[in-house]
Design an enzyme around this catalytic site. Structure first.
Site, PDB file in Angstrom:
ATOM      1  N   HIS A  57       7.281   1.514 -10.732  1.00 45.56           N
ATOM      2  CA  HIS A  57       6.336   0.806  -9.536  1.00 45.56           C
ATOM      3  C   HIS A  57       4.901   1.352 -10.314  1.00 45.56           C
ATOM      4  O   HIS A  57       4.842   2.465 -10.972  1.00 45.56           O
ATOM      5  CB  HIS A  57       6.197   1.804  -8.337  1.00 45.56           C
ATOM      6  CG  HIS A  57       6.403   3.093  -8.494  1.00 45.56           C
ATOM      7  ND1 HIS A  57       7.766   3.660  -8.484  1.00 45.56           N
ATOM      8  CD2 HIS A  57       5.541   4.106  -8.247  1.00 45.56           C
ATOM      9  CE1 HIS A  57       7.500   5.180  -8.381  1.00 45.56           C
ATOM     10  NE2 HIS A  57       6.393   5.444  -8.449  1.00 45.56           N
ATOM     11  N   ARG A 111       0.850  -1.149   0.023  1.00 40.20           N
ATOM     12  CA  ARG A 111       0.025   0.040   0.004  1.00 40.20           C
ATOM     13  C   ARG A 111       0.945   1.083  -0.017  1.00 40.20           C
ATOM     14  O   ARG A 111       1.975   1.408   0.696  1.00 40.20           O
ATOM     15  CB  ARG A 111      -0.908   0.156   1.378  1.00 40.20           C
ATOM     16  CG  ARG A 111      -1.726  -1.045   1.267  1.00 40.20           C
ATOM     17  CD  ARG A 111      -3.275  -1.276   1.961  1.00 40.20           C
ATOM     18  NE  ARG A 111      -3.840  -2.215   2.043  1.00 40.20           N
ATOM     19  CZ  ARG A 111      -4.749  -2.732   0.879  1.00 40.20           C
ATOM     20  NH1 ARG A 111      -5.150  -1.718   0.029  1.00 40.20           N
ATOM     21  NH2 ARG A 111      -5.328  -3.833   0.793  1.00 40.20           N
TER      22      ARG A 111
HETATM   23  P1  5GP Z   1       5.892   8.426  -8.157  1.00 40.67           P
HETATM   24  O1  5GP Z   1       5.595   9.807  -7.840  1.00 40.67           O
HETATM   25  O2  5GP Z   1       7.405   8.336  -7.903  1.00 40.67           O
HETATM   26  O3  5GP Z   1       5.056   7.787  -9.247  1.00 40.67           O
HETATM   27  O4  5GP Z   1       5.387   7.670  -6.637  1.00 40.67           O
HETATM   28  C1  5GP Z   1       5.916   7.213  -5.530  1.00 40.67           C
HETATM   29  C2  5GP Z   1       4.828   6.968  -4.692  1.00 40.67           C
HETATM   30  O5  5GP Z   1       5.633   6.217  -3.786  1.00 40.67           O
HETATM   31  C3  5GP Z   1       4.160   8.149  -4.078  1.00 40.67           C
HETATM   32  O6  5GP Z   1       2.787   7.705  -4.264  1.00 40.67           O
HETATM   33  C4  5GP Z   1       4.547   7.914  -2.532  1.00 40.67           C
HETATM   34  O7  5GP Z   1       3.323   8.245  -1.606  1.00 40.67           O
HETATM   35  C5  5GP Z   1       5.155   6.357  -2.287  1.00 40.67           C
HETATM   36  N1  5GP Z   1       6.063   6.218  -1.280  1.00 40.67           N
HETATM   37  C6  5GP Z   1       7.135   7.215  -1.045  1.00 40.67           C
HETATM   38  N2  5GP Z   1       7.895   6.510  -0.162  1.00 40.67           N
HETATM   39  C7  5GP Z   1       7.157   5.533   0.316  1.00 40.67           C
HETATM   40  C8  5GP Z   1       7.457   4.557   1.399  1.00 40.67           C
HETATM   41  O8  5GP Z   1       8.431   4.548   2.043  1.00 40.67           O
HETATM   42  N3  5GP Z   1       6.451   3.382   1.454  1.00 40.67           N
HETATM   43  C9  5GP Z   1       5.319   3.355   0.876  1.00 40.67           C
HETATM   44  N4  5GP Z   1       4.536   2.417   0.973  1.00 40.67           N
HETATM   45  N5  5GP Z   1       5.158   4.240  -0.254  1.00 40.67           N
HETATM   46  C10 5GP Z   1       5.905   5.298  -0.581  1.00 40.67           C
END
Ligand code: 5GP
Ligand code: ZN
Length: 116
Positions: A101, A31
């Site tokens: 991701h 999550r």
């Molecule tokens: P991006 O903007 O790179 O597509 O999304 C990164 C996502 O990773 C964000 O939605 C953020 O909330 C999530 N995220 C960042 N750090 C962590 C973490 O330590 N644990 C989890 N579960 N999610 C994270």
């Protein structure tokens, strides 16, 4: 190969906690820490690739496995009304974590995809 300074590699290695949803030999789903919808799950390959573009070129089969896992999870999370799958890729997308991701977002009508 795991990158020592990568947040999501550390989650894969069990060095940082995460609320796991599903795991296979090649993928992990957990999550999002800052959910943007009632259901917000990230599916990652255990192998480190910077973004979707790098992964799909290096390992198309793994890319398929990540996508398949997301569809299975959407089913198990009862997102039958629909959901969004999203790979932020590179600077203009707002990508913040540079281990690829796949976001699964759902649980309510999500509205327009982007604001400009
Ligand atoms: P991006 O903007 O790179 O597509 O999304 C990164 C996502 O990773 C964000 O939605 C953020 O909330 C999530 N995220 C960042 N750090 C962590 C973490 O330590 N644990 C989890 N579960 N999610 C994270
Ligand atoms: Zn990584």
């Amino acid at each position: 190969m795991a990158m020592t300074d990568c947040l999501f590699c550390k989650i894969v290695a069990g060095e940082l906690p995460a609320t796991k949803v599903a795991e296979t030999d090649a993928t992990l789903a957990f999550r999002d820490i800052n959910p943007q919808a009632p259901t917000h799950i990230l599916v990652i390959p255990k192998a480190h690739y910077v973004n979707a573009a790098e992964m799909v070129l290096a390992d198309p089969d793994l890319t398929t496995r990540v996508m398949e896992e997301a569809v299975k999870i959407a089913d198990s999370e009862e997102l039958s009304q629909g959901y969004r799958l999203l790979f932020n890729t590179g600077k203009d997308s707002g990508q913040e974590v540079f281990h690829v991701h796949l976001h699964i977002l759902g649980g309510k009508p999500l509205g327009p995809m982007v604001s400009v």
